[in-house]
Design an enzyme around this catalytic site. Sequence first.
Site, mmCIF file in Angstrom:
data_model
loop_
_atom_site.group_PDB
_atom_site.id
_atom_site.type_symbol
_atom_site.label_atom_id
_atom_site.label_comp_id
_atom_site.label_asym_id
_atom_site.label_seq_id
_atom_site.Cartn_x
_atom_site.Cartn_y
_atom_site.Cartn_z
ATOM 1 N N HIS A 113 0.832 -1.208 0.000
ATOM 2 C CA HIS A 113 0.000 0.000 0.000
ATOM 3 C C HIS A 113 0.875 1.271 0.000
ATOM 4 C CE1 HIS A 113 -2.990 -3.066 0.898
ATOM 5 N NE2 HIS A 113 -2.248 -3.442 1.930
ATOM 6 N N GLU A 150 -1.876 0.467 8.214
ATOM 7 C CA GLU A 150 -1.050 -0.628 7.718
ATOM 8 C C GLU A 150 0.060 -0.096 6.816
ATOM 9 O OE1 GLU A 150 -2.926 -3.366 5.059
ATOM 10 O OE2 GLU A 150 -1.007 -4.369 4.717
ATOM 11 N N HIS A 205 3.076 -6.851 4.816
ATOM 12 C CA HIS A 205 1.709 -6.409 5.106
ATOM 13 C C HIS A 205 1.359 -6.742 6.556
ATOM 14 C CE1 HIS A 205 0.179 -5.708 0.894
ATOM 15 N NE2 HIS A 205 1.290 -6.396 0.645
ATOM 16 N N GLU A 283 1.797 -11.482 6.222
ATOM 17 C CA GLU A 283 0.857 -10.720 7.031
ATOM 18 C C GLU A 283 1.410 -10.827 8.453
ATOM 19 O OE1 GLU A 283 -1.463 -8.987 5.780
ATOM 20 O OE2 GLU A 283 -2.193 -9.951 3.945
HETATM 21 ZN ZN LIG Z 1 -1.919 -5.110 3.042
#
Ligand SMILES: [Zn+2]
Length: 336
Positions: A113, A150, A205, A283
């Site tokens: 992102h 995030e 992430h 993650e």
């Molecule tokens: Zn993400």
Amino acid sequence: MALSWVEERARRISGLLSARPAHGIRPAHGIHLATAFAVASALAGLLAACSGAPAPGSAPMAGNGVTTGAGASAGSSAGASSASTGSAAAPSASATAPGRPLASQVIVLDPGHNGDNWAHPAIINRLVNIITEMKPCDTTGTETDAGYTEAAFNFNVAIRLARLLRAEGATVILTRTSNHGVGPCITQRAAIGNRAHADAAISIHADGGPPGGSGFDVIEPGLVPGHTNAILAPSHRLALDIRSAYRRITGEPYADYVGHDALDVRTDLGGLNLSTVPKVFIECGNMRNASDAAKLSRPAFRQRIAVALAAGFTAFLTPAGGATPAGQASIPGAPG
Ligand SMILES: [Zn+2]
């Protein structure tokens, strides 16, 4: 996820935008439309979990708002070498001194992102081809209840990790070098690793999973015939090394709501489908879970994450065991 939280987030975004009306929105659109875009984008980010659905309001890309570039050298201020070239700049020279086990290695770090994606739905909603489907150029990512995004988390972990890897002699390239831009598209994130002929790459992430779920998950590429065949085996090894180091060094448990023993195989991620180099996603935890969110919000824990990921790369890239374990490195002045 609770609608009340969504509504709260929408209100807060509206308030933010009202206070800072020039935040990336063309004045001609008017504050009402801009607010609608921002709120819609924020909602999409929530619903997208970490890397799922697009922000609404899709429109053709109006220009190249993508920020890419190579990371700075080991001792420099992380994130200072931002560029808006649309392609990765040349990597910094790798160290070749003895005792630097990663001296010949090129590692690409992709912080998922970007900090301003939420304000630019027209850019990040543009559909791109990831072989198995068409997906948005990028998404907004998730955030904690306290509003720690995030995108900021991913970038902070990436610059910490870059410092550790460079201390081991690696050439490190970041797919974005600040948290104040838009994109790049997931296709470009993969292309940056490919052009660099990276020895290994990771997309960093944190998840937007169910509040009752916690833990970390490593995602490796699945078979996309004619595309990912060659990277499946090395990416699986990378996933195992990253998983092992992450569990050992951070103490974070395997995710209890996704994957199997913290491993996932997916063919719906552009960053993996389009990669020609060994690559995984991680993650690091679930930002929607209170316990994980508290940990991910702490700088000391993010440093631990970086140490863990560095150890995973070192294990993958120096399987003979000749490396100084990155997990034992002492890195002064780590960014907060
Ligand atoms: Zn993400």
